[in-house]
Design a protein around this motif. Structure first.
Motif, PDB file in Angstrom:
ATOM      1  N   PRO A 126       0.824  -1.216   0.000  1.00 38.56           N
ATOM      2  CA  PRO A 126       0.000   0.000   0.000  1.00 38.56           C
ATOM      3  C   PRO A 126       0.856   1.264   0.000  1.00 38.56           C
ATOM      4  O   PRO A 126       2.056   1.228   0.311  1.00 38.56           O
ATOM      5  N   SER A 127       0.242   2.364  -0.310  1.00 36.01           N
ATOM      6  CA  SER A 127       0.925   3.651  -0.232  1.00 36.01           C
ATOM      7  C   SER A 127       1.061   4.058   1.232  1.00 36.01           C
ATOM      8  O   SER A 127       0.419   3.484   2.115  1.00 36.01           O
ATOM      9  N   ALA A 128       1.897   5.052   1.482  1.00 43.68           N
ATOM     10  CA  ALA A 128       2.102   5.556   2.835  1.00 43.68           C
ATOM     11  C   ALA A 128       2.272   7.074   2.750  1.00 43.68           C
ATOM     12  O   ALA A 128       3.041   7.564   1.911  1.00 43.68           O
ATOM     13  N   PRO A 129       1.576   7.842   3.589  1.00 39.71           N
ATOM     14  CA  PRO A 129       1.600   9.302   3.478  1.00 39.71           C
ATOM     15  C   PRO A 129       3.004   9.911   3.536  1.00 39.71           C
ATOM     16  O   PRO A 129       3.290  10.876   2.818  1.00 39.71           O
ATOM     17  N   LEU A 130       3.874   9.358   4.384  1.00 41.00           N
ATOM     18  CA  LEU A 130       5.209   9.931   4.540  1.00 41.00           C
ATOM     19  C   LEU A 130       6.220   9.365   3.552  1.00 41.00           C
ATOM     20  O   LEU A 130       7.317   9.898   3.419  1.00 41.00           O
ATOM     21  N   GLY A 131       5.855   8.269   2.886  1.00 41.50           N
ATOM     22  CA  GLY A 131       6.740   7.723   1.872  1.00 41.50           C
ATOM     23  C   GLY A 131       7.106   6.269   2.102  1.00 41.50           C
ATOM     24  O   GLY A 131       6.824   5.682   3.156  1.00 41.50           O
ATOM     25  N   ARG A 132       7.752   5.679   1.083  1.00 46.21           N
ATOM     26  CA  ARG A 132       8.197   4.285   1.119  1.00 46.21           C
ATOM     27  C   ARG A 132       9.659   4.240   0.683  1.00 46.21           C
ATOM     28  O   ARG A 132      10.005   4.706  -0.403  1.00 46.21           O
ATOM     29  N   LEU A 133      10.497   3.686   1.555  1.00 51.88           N
ATOM     30  CA  LEU A 133      11.927   3.629   1.306  1.00 51.88           C
ATOM     31  C   LEU A 133      12.399   2.183   1.361  1.00 51.88           C
ATOM     32  O   LEU A 133      11.756   1.333   1.976  1.00 51.88           O
ATOM     33  N   ALA A 134      13.545   1.917   0.738  1.00 45.24           N
ATOM     34  CA  ALA A 134      14.068   0.557   0.713  1.00 45.24           C
ATOM     35  C   ALA A 134      15.585   0.587   0.611  1.00 45.24           C
ATOM     36  O   ALA A 134      16.190   1.597   0.235  1.00 45.24           O
ATOM     37  N   ILE A 135      16.187  -0.543   0.988  1.00 43.39           N
ATOM     38  CA  ILE A 135      17.600  -0.787   0.736  1.00 43.39           C
ATOM     39  C   ILE A 135      17.717  -2.162   0.078  1.00 43.39           C
ATOM     40  O   ILE A 135      16.747  -2.927   0.035  1.00 43.39           O
ATOM     41  N   LEU A 136      18.899  -2.475  -0.418  1.00 41.99           N
ATOM     42  CA  LEU A 136      19.125  -3.768  -1.053  1.00 41.99           C
ATOM     43  C   LEU A 136      19.777  -4.741  -0.084  1.00 41.99           C
ATOM     44  O   LEU A 136      20.478  -4.347   0.854  1.00 41.99           O
ATOM     45  N   GLY A 137      19.534  -6.027  -0.329  1.00 45.83           N
ATOM     46  CA  GLY A 137      20.212  -7.084   0.413  1.00 45.83           C
ATOM     47  C   GLY A 137      21.145  -7.838  -0.499  1.00 45.83           C
ATOM     48  O   GLY A 137      21.204  -7.602  -1.710  1.00 45.83           O
ATOM     49  N   ASN A 138      21.879  -8.772   0.051  1.00 44.54           N
ATOM     50  CA  ASN A 138      22.855  -9.516  -0.749  1.00 44.54           C
ATOM     51  C   ASN A 138      22.201 -10.289  -1.888  1.00 44.54           C
ATOM     52  O   ASN A 138      22.731 -10.354  -3.009  1.00 44.54           O
ATOM     53  N   HIS A 139      21.019 -10.874  -1.659  1.00 44.76           N
ATOM     54  CA  HIS A 139      20.366 -11.666  -2.707  1.00 44.76           C
ATOM     55  C   HIS A 139      19.892 -10.810  -3.877  1.00 44.76           C
ATOM     56  O   HIS A 139      19.673 -11.349  -4.974  1.00 44.76           O
ATOM     57  N   ASP A 140      19.738  -9.512  -3.662  1.00 50.26           N
ATOM     58  CA  ASP A 140      19.318  -8.635  -4.755  1.00 50.26           C
ATOM     59  C   ASP A 140      20.437  -8.439  -5.775  1.00 50.26           C
ATOM     60  O   ASP A 140      20.204  -7.884  -6.853  1.00 50.26           O
ATOM     61  N   TYR A 141      21.625  -8.910  -5.431  1.00 53.23           N
ATOM     62  CA  TYR A 141      22.765  -8.847  -6.336  1.00 53.23           C
ATOM     63  C   TYR A 141      23.016 -10.163  -7.061  1.00 53.23           C
ATOM     64  O   TYR A 141      24.050 -10.346  -7.701  1.00 53.23           O
ATOM     65  N   GLY A 142      22.090 -11.114  -6.949  1.00 56.57           N
ATOM     66  CA  GLY A 142      22.194 -12.345  -7.705  1.00 56.57           C
ATOM     67  C   GLY A 142      23.322 -13.257  -7.260  1.00 56.57           C
ATOM     68  O   GLY A 142      23.777 -13.218  -6.112  1.00 56.57           O
ATOM     69  N   ARG A 143      23.778 -14.081  -8.175  1.00 57.38           N
ATOM     70  CA  ARG A 143      24.785 -15.107  -7.877  1.00 57.38           C
ATOM     71  C   ARG A 143      26.068 -14.488  -7.322  1.00 57.38           C
ATOM     72  O   ARG A 143      26.600 -13.524  -7.888  1.00 57.38           O
ATOM     73  N   TYR A 144      26.521 -15.019  -6.218  1.00 52.60           N
ATOM     74  CA  TYR A 144      27.745 -14.573  -5.544  1.00 52.60           C
ATOM     75  C   TYR A 144      27.688 -13.095  -5.156  1.00 52.60           C
ATOM     76  O   TYR A 144      28.716 -12.475  -4.919  1.00 52.60           O
ATOM     77  N   TRP A 145      26.486 -12.536  -5.133  1.00 56.04           N
ATOM     78  CA  TRP A 145      26.265 -11.138  -4.735  1.00 56.04           C
ATOM     79  C   TRP A 145      27.055 -10.164  -5.610  1.00 56.04           C
ATOM     80  O   TRP A 145      27.489  -9.111  -5.151  1.00 56.04           O
TER      81      TRP A 145
END
Length: 294
Positions: A126-145
């Motif tokens: 869902p949306s959020a009035p103040l905003g939506r933020l994210a960071i990446l994790g190791n798996h978001d970098y695929g094989r061997y990060w």
């Protein structure tokens, strides 16, 4: 014929050792089968909503009482059930979030083949009035990060959904500084430059996927909260014991709140997804923080 209203009890054959052991084996086998079924079919999708206070020094009065929802470790891809992920994220709307943060591991992939599933799941957020933020994790970098292309493509697609990914950057949510550092296991982990961007006279919060990151020297002078994920709560945790397998060097970091001393506190979210479809005593989690003035 006996017409007595009372049952006649006859002497039974004593329970032999062999019969006792046979019955015990059957009971234990049924218990083991039930536990395996539970860890596979029930707990991996039995989401727990955890309500937690988040006292922050210098917090603006208008932010007190606001609800910050943390989601982590979706692992969209070939392993985690997509309908489960979408239903879990869609249900966050009922929690009335004022802000939402996602602390990494959107997907499980070799390259960028799971970006589509990750984005399909995030459309349910869902949306959020103040905003939506994210960071990446190791798996978001695929094989061997190491698959920079996969991480870049994911960030571009998240931006189209108006979800801002912080890659060693600082953003503001209603006056609260949010610093997002990249993942510890990648070559892009740069907490020194990120934390230097924080104004020391304003309230701040740091997002760091891997809790081991807070033990790096760059965090020594930081004062405030860190929100992390990565551990899945151990995924399978014997009662009153540490998990036998953990993806951290500091084996103390499993789940929940940690007092790191020196004015630092950390909260580790158990995540929604899994590396393998099995969870025991480590239910998937969505955390709802209530911002408070420290």
């Amino acid at each position: 014929m006996d017409t007595s209203p009372f049952a006649v009890v006859t002497e039974r054959e004593p329970l032999s050792r062999r019969r006792f052991l046979g019955r015990s084996v059957k009971v234990l086998s049924c218990a083991a089968a039930g536990t395996l079924l539970y860890t596979w079919r029930v707990e991996p999708h039995w989401v727990e909503v955890v309500e937690w206070p988040l006292p922050i020094a210098g917090l603006a009065p208008e932010l007190a009482g606001k609800r910050l929802v943390q989601v982590s470790d979706l692992h969209a891809g070939p392993i985690v059930d997509q309908n489960y992920l979408m239903a879990s994220l869609e249900g966050i709307a009922k929690l009335r979030p004022d802000a939402i943060v996602v602390t990494g591991d959107f997907m499980t992939c070799d390259a960028d083949e799971s970006v589509g599933k990750a984005i399909e799941a995030m459309r349910a957020l869902p949306s959020a009035p103040l905003g939506r933020l994210a960071i990446l994790g190791n798996h978001d970098y695929g094989r061997y990060w190491q698959q920079e292309g996969a991480a870049g493509k994911l960030c571009s697609e998240l931006e189209k959904l108006q979800i801002q990914t912080l890659r060693n950057e600082v953003a503001s949510l209603g006056g609260l500084q949010i610093a997002g550092v990249d993942d510890l296991w990648t070559k892009n982990f740069q907490p020194e430059q990120t934390l230097r961007e924080l104004a020391t006279d304003r309230p701040a919060l740091v997002l760091c996927h891997n809790p081991d990151g807070v033990d790096q020297p760059a965090f020594a002078d930081y004062r405030g909260w860190i929100l992390a994920g990565h551990t899945h709560g151990g995924q399978c945790k014997p009662p009153f014991m540490p998990p036998p397998i953990a993806s951290v060097s500091n084996r103390l970091y499993v789940a929940g709140e940690y007092d790191l001393a020196g004015g630092r506190r950390m909260y580790i979210n158990r995540g929604l997804g899994y590396a393998h479809r099995v969870r025991f005593n480590a239910r998937p989690e969505i955390t709802v923080f209530t911002l408070q003035r420290a």
